[in-house]
Design an enzyme around this catalytic site. Sequence first.
Site, PDB file in Angstrom:
ATOM      1  N   VAL A  97      14.665 -41.760   4.839  1.00 40.70           N
ATOM      2  CA  VAL A  97      14.097 -40.550   4.655  1.00 40.70           C
ATOM      3  C   VAL A  97      12.823 -40.725   6.007  1.00 40.70           C
ATOM      4  O   VAL A  97      12.411 -41.466   6.403  1.00 40.70           O
ATOM      5  CB  VAL A  97      13.172 -40.593   3.323  1.00 40.70           C
ATOM      6  CG1 VAL A  97      12.235 -39.575   3.460  1.00 40.70           C
ATOM      7  CG2 VAL A  97      13.961 -40.829   2.080  1.00 40.70           C
ATOM      8  N   HIS A 101       6.920 -44.011   5.700  1.00 42.01           N
ATOM      9  CA  HIS A 101       6.439 -44.603   4.470  1.00 42.01           C
ATOM     10  C   HIS A 101       6.401 -45.952   4.673  1.00 42.01           C
ATOM     11  O   HIS A 101       7.208 -46.587   5.074  1.00 42.01           O
ATOM     12  CB  HIS A 101       7.432 -43.962   3.681  1.00 42.01           C
ATOM     13  CG  HIS A 101       8.897 -44.227   3.612  1.00 42.01           C
ATOM     14  ND1 HIS A 101       9.679 -43.273   4.429  1.00 42.01           N
ATOM     15  CD2 HIS A 101       9.653 -45.376   3.158  1.00 42.01           C
ATOM     16  CE1 HIS A 101      10.782 -43.842   4.464  1.00 42.01           C
ATOM     17  NE2 HIS A 101      10.924 -44.978   3.770  1.00 42.01           N
TER      18      HIS A 101
HETATM   19  P1  AMP Z   1      13.846 -46.066   3.682  1.00 45.84           P
HETATM   20  O1  AMP Z   1      15.324 -46.643   3.584  1.00 45.84           O
HETATM   21  O2  AMP Z   1      12.878 -46.841   4.420  1.00 45.84           O
HETATM   22  O3  AMP Z   1      13.772 -44.761   4.429  1.00 45.84           O
HETATM   23  O4  AMP Z   1      13.271 -45.794   2.240  1.00 45.84           O
HETATM   24  C1  AMP Z   1      13.306 -44.633   1.311  1.00 45.84           C
HETATM   25  C2  AMP Z   1      13.160 -44.855  -0.014  1.00 45.84           C
HETATM   26  O5  AMP Z   1      12.911 -43.663  -0.494  1.00 45.84           O
HETATM   27  C3  AMP Z   1      14.408 -45.685  -0.784  1.00 45.84           C
HETATM   28  O6  AMP Z   1      13.865 -46.830  -1.180  1.00 45.84           O
HETATM   29  C4  AMP Z   1      14.947 -44.758  -1.724  1.00 45.84           C
HETATM   30  O7  AMP Z   1      14.779 -45.173  -3.047  1.00 45.84           O
HETATM   31  C5  AMP Z   1      13.533 -43.943  -1.856  1.00 45.84           C
HETATM   32  N1  AMP Z   1      13.520 -42.444  -2.559  1.00 45.84           N
HETATM   33  C6  AMP Z   1      14.540 -41.740  -2.354  1.00 45.84           C
HETATM   34  N2  AMP Z   1      14.321 -40.413  -2.986  1.00 45.84           N
HETATM   35  C7  AMP Z   1      13.328 -40.936  -3.765  1.00 45.84           C
HETATM   36  C8  AMP Z   1      12.690 -39.906  -4.686  1.00 45.84           C
HETATM   37  N3  AMP Z   1      12.964 -38.525  -5.018  1.00 45.84           N
HETATM   38  N4  AMP Z   1      11.714 -40.715  -5.285  1.00 45.84           N
HETATM   39  C9  AMP Z   1      11.126 -41.647  -4.916  1.00 45.84           C
HETATM   40  N5  AMP Z   1      11.552 -42.621  -4.181  1.00 45.84           N
HETATM   41  C10 AMP Z   1      12.840 -42.018  -3.531  1.00 45.84           C
END
Ligand code: AMP
Length: 120
Positions: A97, A101
Amino acid sequence: MAEPTLFTRIIDGEIPADIVYQDEEVTAFRDINPQAPVHILIIPNQPIPTVNDATSDDEKMLGHLFVVASRIAKEEGISEDGYRLIVNCNRDGGQEVFHLHMHLMGGRPLGRMIKTSDPL
Ligand code: AMP
């Protein structure tokens, strides 16, 4: 104008999430696919795609991410046993994403960060 990120849509209330903390700079909510008993994402309210895009203007907010992580860890009861903070960047970092974060993970021993058997 650029499409709002998935996480901006969570902040805007368009997508439901379990928000555990919010102030004028950052929002924290539970990861939808937790990898540990406590797995919370802490994000800037104003999106920055990756760590590569962070500038000196972001220093205060980026420091605030750590202060909020510490506060949430205490609230979640994991501060003494410990936890891990992770920020993934781009392909090799496994970023999915593109709204910067911080992952706050804990509630069990997390082991080594990278398996010792992995190649350099
Ligand atoms: P990254 O791989 O560091 O970009 O982490 C993205 C994180 O966002 C992953 O751990 C996903 O499980 C989490 N994620 C994706 N969609 C959502 C959502 N709608 N609500 C909460 N977490 C999410």
